[in-house]
Write a protein that holds these residues in place. Structure first.
Motif, PDB file in Angstrom:
ATOM      1  N   UNK A 128       0.866  -1.182   0.000  1.00 52.96           N
ATOM      2  CA  UNK A 128       0.000   0.000   0.000  1.00 52.96           C
ATOM      3  C   UNK A 128       0.905   1.234   0.000  1.00 52.96           C
ATOM      4  N   UNK A 129       0.844   1.990  -1.077  1.00 52.78           N
ATOM      5  CA  UNK A 129       1.832   3.058  -1.275  1.00 52.78           C
ATOM      6  C   UNK A 129       1.149   4.349  -1.709  1.00 52.78           C
ATOM      7  N   UNK A 130       1.504   5.438  -1.053  1.00 54.88           N
ATOM      8  CA  UNK A 130       1.155   6.773  -1.538  1.00 54.88           C
ATOM      9  C   UNK A 130       2.298   7.202  -2.456  1.00 54.88           C
ATOM     10  N   UNK A 131       2.049   7.221  -3.745  1.00 58.13           N
ATOM     11  CA  UNK A 131       3.093   7.508  -4.723  1.00 58.13           C
ATOM     12  C   UNK A 131       2.841   8.860  -5.372  1.00 58.13           C
ATOM     13  N   UNK A 132       3.779   9.774  -5.172  1.00 56.29           N
ATOM     14  CA  UNK A 132       3.742  11.074  -5.831  1.00 56.29           C
ATOM     15  C   UNK A 132       4.767  11.013  -6.954  1.00 56.29           C
TER      16      UNK A 132
ATOM     17  N   UNK B 189      -1.911   4.123   3.611  1.00 58.26           N
ATOM     18  CA  UNK B 189      -0.690   3.640   2.956  1.00 58.26           C
ATOM     19  C   UNK B 189       0.364   3.251   3.978  1.00 58.26           C
ATOM     20  N   UNK B 190       1.235   2.312   3.588  1.00 54.51           N
ATOM     21  CA  UNK B 190       2.320   1.878   4.469  1.00 54.51           C
ATOM     22  C   UNK B 190       3.572   2.734   4.294  1.00 54.51           C
ATOM     23  N   UNK B 191       3.641   3.488   3.194  1.00 53.59           N
ATOM     24  CA  UNK B 191       4.781   4.357   2.935  1.00 53.59           C
ATOM     25  C   UNK B 191       4.367   5.412   1.925  1.00 53.59           C
ATOM     26  N   UNK B 192       5.090   6.514   1.928  1.00 52.11           N
ATOM     27  CA  UNK B 192       4.947   7.562   0.918  1.00 52.11           C
ATOM     28  C   UNK B 192       6.242   7.587   0.109  1.00 52.11           C
ATOM     29  N   UNK B 193       6.116   7.562  -1.219  1.00 56.29           N
ATOM     30  CA  UNK B 193       7.293   7.670  -2.083  1.00 56.29           C
ATOM     31  C   UNK B 193       7.152   8.926  -2.938  1.00 56.29           C
ATOM     32  N   UNK B 194       8.138   9.817  -2.804  1.00 63.73           N
ATOM     33  CA  UNK B 194       8.140  11.071  -3.545  1.00 63.73           C
ATOM     34  C   UNK B 194       9.163  10.979  -4.679  1.00 63.73           C
ATOM     35  N   UNK B 195       8.686  11.107  -5.904  1.00 62.68           N
ATOM     36  CA  UNK B 195       9.533  11.149  -7.090  1.00 62.68           C
ATOM     37  C   UNK B 195       9.366  12.508  -7.765  1.00 62.68           C
ATOM     38  N   UNK B 196      10.112  12.715  -8.832  1.00 64.37           N
ATOM     39  CA  UNK B 196       9.966  13.980  -9.569  1.00 64.37           C
ATOM     40  C   UNK B 196       8.583  14.006 -10.219  1.00 64.37           C
ATOM     41  N   UNK B 197       7.775  14.977  -9.829  1.00 66.05           N
ATOM     42  CA  UNK B 197       6.399  15.063 -10.309  1.00 66.05           C
ATOM     43  C   UNK B 197       6.094  16.505 -10.676  1.00 66.05           C
TER      44      UNK B 197
ATOM     45  N   UNK C 170       0.153  15.452   1.403  1.00 72.80           N
ATOM     46  CA  UNK C 170       1.324  14.617   1.678  1.00 72.80           C
ATOM     47  C   UNK C 170       1.724  14.692   3.147  1.00 72.80           C
ATOM     48  N   UNK C 171       1.772  15.900   3.675  1.00 76.43           N
ATOM     49  CA  UNK C 171       2.200  16.072   5.061  1.00 76.43           C
ATOM     50  C   UNK C 171       1.196  15.478   6.043  1.00 76.43           C
ATOM     51  N   UNK C 172      -0.086  15.507   5.690  1.00 75.63           N
ATOM     52  CA  UNK C 172      -1.089  14.893   6.557  1.00 75.63           C
ATOM     53  C   UNK C 172      -0.852  13.392   6.670  1.00 75.63           C
ATOM     54  N   UNK C 173      -0.476  12.736   5.559  1.00 76.81           N
ATOM     55  CA  UNK C 173      -0.137  11.320   5.627  1.00 76.81           C
ATOM     56  C   UNK C 173       1.102  11.106   6.487  1.00 76.81           C
ATOM     57  N   UNK C 174       2.107  11.947   6.293  1.00 79.48           N
ATOM     58  CA  UNK C 174       3.354  11.780   7.043  1.00 79.48           C
ATOM     59  C   UNK C 174       3.178  12.061   8.525  1.00 79.48           C
TER      60      UNK C 174
ATOM     61  N   UNK D   6       9.784   8.018   1.748  1.00 83.79           N
ATOM     62  CA  UNK D   6      10.885   7.650   0.871  1.00 83.79           C
ATOM     63  C   UNK D   6      10.937   8.655  -0.268  1.00 83.79           C
ATOM     64  N   UNK D   7      12.130   9.046  -0.650  1.00 78.24           N
ATOM     65  CA  UNK D   7      12.255   9.918  -1.816  1.00 78.24           C
ATOM     66  C   UNK D   7      13.215   9.268  -2.809  1.00 78.24           C
TER      67      UNK D   7
END
Length: 248
Positions: free
Chosen positions: A103-107, A128-136, A147-151, A158-159
């Motif tokens: 379960x992933x929050x993917x940006x 989600x079990x993790x947040x992954x931030x990529x170039x978006x 995003x910050x509310x999830x964190x 993860x970035x």
């Protein structure tokens, strides 16, 4: 190869296969070394051909897949198979999958989101079990709060990479994933994160393990001593810096 680990990095203005002739594996950054804004540098095709199957791409790119990049590079006469292309966004997804997360929050841009779904990640789960931030490029100020509310629920961040920018054509700046992280940290200064992108040596270790080559028999070429150079040092790999300002 005369260079030894711990020596100051050698600088060259352009890529030249003669400089890496004795290396058993050649690890090379992408943007600023082989290409810039979708165009190959003049000497890049000869360099790729001269390195042959010793060449691996090790890049902090997080907006596309290795398969798509291999096709793009082939159109530029840079023939590098997808299985020798390591990209930080794709590697981060693979690493998270190996840990058992699903379960992933993917940006991220659409190519990475599509790949994540194909890998079995659930991207729309409310917990989600993790947040992954990529170039978006589509992430705006309005998305930072979500995003910050999830964190704030102690979900790990993860970035793909910590780069604030990478060089574009003629030295122009192209904003990177680290710029998005910096914006989040402006709101939450205490924010912590994990990454597999350079300067972490994860991708270099992966290439060396896959090729069965010891670090001292390799060489890593990059244009950024703060990320590429640090990753090389941490992996125990000799580093050669490409500094195109020397040719101006």
């Amino acid at each position: 190869m005369d260079k030894r680990i711990g020596d100051p990095p050698t600088c060259h203005p352009v890529l030249d296969a003669r400089h890496v002739a004795q290396a058993r594996i050649v690890l090379c950054d992408l943007d600023g070394c082989l290409i810039s804004e979708g165009r190959a540098f003049d000497e890049a095709p000869d360099f790729v051909a001269g390195c042959g199957d010793r060449l691996w791409i090790v890049s902090n790119r997080s907006d596309m897949t290795a398969a798509a990049l291999a096709q793009q590079l082939a159109r530029l006469q840079l023939d590098i198979p997808r299985d020798r292309i390591l990209l930080a966004g794709e590697c981060a997804l693979s690493h998270l999958a190996e840990t058992g997360l699903n379960r992933l929050r993917l940006q991220a841009a659409e190519p990475l989101r599509k790949l994540a779904v194909e890998m079995g990640f659930e991207l729309n789960h409310p917990l989600p079990q993790a947040v992954l931030l990529c170039r978006d490029p589509k992430l705006t100020v309005d998305g930072f709060g979500s995003l910050l509310n999830d964190l704030d629920r102690d979900i790990p961040l993860w970035i793909a990479n910590e780069d604030l920018s990478h060089p574009g054509l003629d030295g122009r700046v192209v904003a990177e994933t680290g710029a998005l992280l910096a914006a989040l940290r402006a709101i939450r200064p205490q924010l912590g994160w994990h990454t597999v992108g350079k300067p972490h040596p994860y991708m270099l270790h992966h290439a060396l393990d896959a090729a069965g080559i010891a670090p001292e028999a390799a060489i890593f070429l990059g244009d950024n001593p703060d990320t590429d150079g640090r990753a090389a040092r941490r992996a125990g790999v000799p580093f050669l810096q490409i500094d195109r300002s020397l040719a101006r």
